[in-house]
Design a protein around this motif. Structure first.
Motif, mmCIF file in Angstrom:
data_model
loop_
_atom_site.group_PDB
_atom_site.id
_atom_site.type_symbol
_atom_site.label_atom_id
_atom_site.label_comp_id
_atom_site.label_asym_id
_atom_site.label_seq_id
_atom_site.Cartn_x
_atom_site.Cartn_y
_atom_site.Cartn_z
ATOM 1 N N GLY A 101 0.797 -1.221 0.000
ATOM 2 C CA GLY A 101 0.000 0.000 0.000
ATOM 3 C C GLY A 101 0.828 1.269 0.000
ATOM 4 N N LEU A 104 1.649 2.706 -3.443
ATOM 5 C CA LEU A 104 0.445 3.215 -4.096
ATOM 6 C C LEU A 104 0.038 4.558 -3.478
ATOM 7 C CD1 LEU A 104 -1.844 2.942 -6.087
ATOM 8 C CD2 LEU A 104 -3.058 1.491 -4.465
ATOM 9 N N VAL A 123 -9.220 3.154 -6.582
ATOM 10 C CA VAL A 123 -8.983 2.529 -5.281
ATOM 11 C C VAL A 123 -10.306 2.323 -4.541
ATOM 12 C CG1 VAL A 123 -7.939 2.850 -3.002
ATOM 13 C CG2 VAL A 123 -6.632 3.394 -5.036
ATOM 14 N N PRO A 189 -7.366 -1.325 0.860
ATOM 15 C CA PRO A 189 -7.815 0.076 0.812
ATOM 16 C C PRO A 189 -7.798 0.746 2.182
ATOM 17 C CG PRO A 189 -9.288 -1.307 -0.460
ATOM 18 C CD PRO A 189 -8.367 -2.229 0.282
ATOM 19 N N VAL A 192 -4.303 1.995 2.386
ATOM 20 C CA VAL A 192 -3.913 3.019 1.423
ATOM 21 C C VAL A 192 -4.501 4.385 1.786
ATOM 22 C CG1 VAL A 192 -4.104 3.729 -0.992
ATOM 23 C CG2 VAL A 192 -3.617 1.350 -0.442
ATOM 24 N N LEU B 20 -2.150 -1.288 -7.629
ATOM 25 C CA LEU B 20 -3.450 -0.924 -8.188
ATOM 26 C C LEU B 20 -4.008 -2.082 -9.019
ATOM 27 C CD1 LEU B 20 -5.318 1.536 -8.179
ATOM 28 C CD2 LEU B 20 -4.321 2.211 -10.356
ATOM 29 N N LEU B 23 -5.435 -4.630 -6.808
ATOM 30 C CA LEU B 23 -6.736 -4.216 -6.284
ATOM 31 C C LEU B 23 -7.847 -4.405 -7.314
ATOM 32 C CD1 LEU B 23 -6.255 -0.906 -4.251
ATOM 33 C CD2 LEU B 23 -7.373 -2.995 -3.508
#
Lengths: 307, 266
Positions: A101, A104, A123, A189, A192, B20, B23
């Motif tokens: 994470g 990103l 995201v 997430p 992040v 990404l 994800l």
């Protein structure tokens, strides 16, 4: 996220006490309905659960509080492997989330430029597809003989992971690796977003200053960026670790009976076996364990003003 | 050597984009497999292209009923949590009173507790009260766990608000009600909207707490869970893809509208 209506820029609010309002009772009236809801449906249930955990009896004849603390001992001695496994899986997933994470979040905060909003949307948007559907998709991705497993096998990664006990034979599904992969994916997430928030607050002039003082990029990161992002690291790791420890969806969909976590045990005790005292005791132990670990962690990381 | 240097310089970008990709990969798989025509009960292996599921998303019994139920619950949970949460947020930011820190920790705890613990303890309460598990117990539970998130979202917005704007309104002879509706509420609106959206999404997607407190009522996540054991219809992937696409479109439209409004103001 893009805000549709932006308020006009405001002068900084004056420091000190908020303006005095009429009515000493107004705050209590505003608080009452919401707090009542939380007390009745959040705090009270915890007390009920504590009382359930020291009851004995059966479904047919009813339960009675007998202060039977042995339930705790029995539950711990029977299910300690699941407890250990939960903490291990959740900790591995948290570390992986941090490693994956951070780049990103860094990318969105400093390098994305005009792509920032688009990456942000990408995201957040997967949230709107039910997480169960997305977790089931991992069954397809990690399928036996599929491209991912094939590639890992060809690179001899599977030999290493099998030796470590993370995978079994030439399959990834129904092994610890699949469960940790699912946990990492599901809670990424939550890592992040707080990381991004704290990185974005860093004044870019600090980077320039470090550069002017002949710091190499790696030194700048180690001495400036990372320390300043600590609030994000702490809240990100908490937001990942806590829900991951109690999760039973990933262990159920991607794992096997050998990867059961404490959440799976609580779920089956409550909903299938209907042994309420044991289930309540297990859930109480989990809660206490997490509270202790989180308190220690927050103490150690030195950021107590998280809330 | 040039390549190594290039790699070094763009390491962060490459690593970030790979994450990404990680994800988004399941969403790609969900989309692709919404066009599958599986042979067996499970939709995990690619067989052949078909648009059948897209033409008849409600073709599986129980699916669209559970979807409607989840939307209803999410809507009511959103309204309830937003109303209660906004009131708490205003009280916390605008007033000094005793037990503030106790209130703050009561708000924080539901977010810091694993869902399975909250779910299990709520179930023991309902069992002890002899409550009938179903729509109402689900709604009660959802309002409970969405509440804290709304408080946090609204609090952040109200905290950054200049209290002098309200004083100015009062100086201009606006009554307390007028001040609230014409000044306070519009400024707090984005925070309230963010909290409401979050509550809706959390409620709609919740499985763990619902699983414990639903009885025999089936929400959409519970339908998906059940189908993971019995056989997954392609329609589930269709709904998942549609939700993703709708979410992205809504955000893009809201961004475009916001940009246009800003330009008109300028």
């Amino acid at each position: 996220m893009a805000t549709v209506t932006e308020a006009p820029p405001l002068a900084p609010a004056p420091e000190g006490k908020p303006p005095r309002r009429r009515g000493r009772w107004t705050p209590y009236l505003l608080l009452l309905p919401g707090l009542l809801w939380l007390v009745v449906f959040f705090a009270l249930p915890v007390i009920y659960q504590a009382s359930t955990s020291v009851q004995t009896g059966s479904l047919e004849e009813g339960y009675e509080v007998t202060w039977h603390f042995a339930t705790y001992w029995d539950a711990l001695s029977e299910y300690w492997p699941q407890f250990v496994r939960s903490v291990l899986y959740a900790a591995s997933a948290t570390v992986l989330c941090l490693l994956l994470g951070y780049p990103l979040a860094y990318l969105i905060a400093f390098r994305a430029g005009r792509w920032r909003n688009l990456i942000m949307i990408l995201v957040i948007a997967p949230f709107f597809t039910s997480f169960l559907i997305r977790t089931l998709a991992w069954k397809t991705i990690l399928a036996d003989g599929g491209p991912v497993v094939g590639a890992l096998d060809a690179l001899h990664v599977l030999d290493v992971t099998a030796w470590l006990g993370w995978t079994a034979g030439d399959r990834v599904l129904a092994t610890p690796l699949a469960v940790v992969c699912g946990l990492t994916y599901n809670f990424l997430p939550f890592m992040v977003l707080p990381l991004y928030t704290s990185l974005e607050r860093i004044d870019p002039r600090l980077h320039e200053a470090a550069n002017d003082l002949y710091a190499r990029p790696s030194t700048t990161f180690r001495k400036v960026t990372f320390p300043l992002s600590m609030p994000g690291v702490v809240s990100g790791t908490l937001l990942t670790f806590i829900p991951a420890t109690g999760d039973y969806v990933n262990a159920d969909l991607l794992g096997s009976t050998d990867t059961r976590m404490v959440g799976n045990v609580i779920q089956s005790q409550f909903l299938r076996i209907l042994d309420y005292p044991t289930a309540a005791a297990l859930s109480f132990i989990l809660m206490a364990a997490i509270l202790i670990m989180v308190t220690l962690y927050i103490r150690k990381s030195g950021t107590e003003d998280l809330v | 050597m040039a390549f190594v240097n290039w790699l070094k310089r763009h390491l962060v970008v490459i690593a970030g984009l790979l994450t990404l990709g990680y994800l988004l990969l399941p969403n790609v798989v969900v989309t692709v497999f919404s066009f599958n025509n599986p042979k067996g009960r499970f939709n995990y292996e690619w067989q052949e292209f078909s648009t059948e599921a897209w033409r008849d998303p409600c073709g599986v019994s129980g699916l669209c009923g559970s979807l409607t139920l989840s939307l209803q619950i999410a809507l009511w949970a959103m309204l309830g949590a937003t109303l209660l949460g906004t009131m708490i947020a205003f009280a916390l930011v605008r007033y000094r009173f005793r037990a503030r820190s106790a209130v703050n920790s009561l708000i924080f705890l539901p977010m810091a507790m694993p869902e399975v613990v909250m779910a299990a303890s709520l179930l023991t309460l309902f069992l002890n009260m002899g409550a009938q598990l179903g729509f109402w117990t689900i709604l009660i539970a959802h309002i409970m766990f969405c509440l804290s998130f709304v408080v946090v979202a609204v609090k952040a917005r109200v905290m950054s608000m200049d209290p002098r704007l309200e004083q100015a309104a009062q100086d201009l002879y606006a009554g307390p009600f007028q001040t609230f509706v014409r000044v306070t509420l519009p400024i707090a609106a984005p925070g309230i909207a963010a909290g409401a959206l979050l509550a809706f999404a959390l409620s709609f997607d919740d499985f763990i707490i619902t699983n414990f407190n639903a009885g025999s009522t089936v929400t959409f996540p519970m339908f998906v869970w059940g189908s993971a054991q019995r056989g997954t219809p392609v329609q589930i992937n269709v709904i998942g893809t549609a939700m993703f696409v709708i979410a992205v479109l809504l955000v893009l439209v809201s961004m475009a509208v916001g940009r246009r409004r800003n330009r008109q103001k300028a």
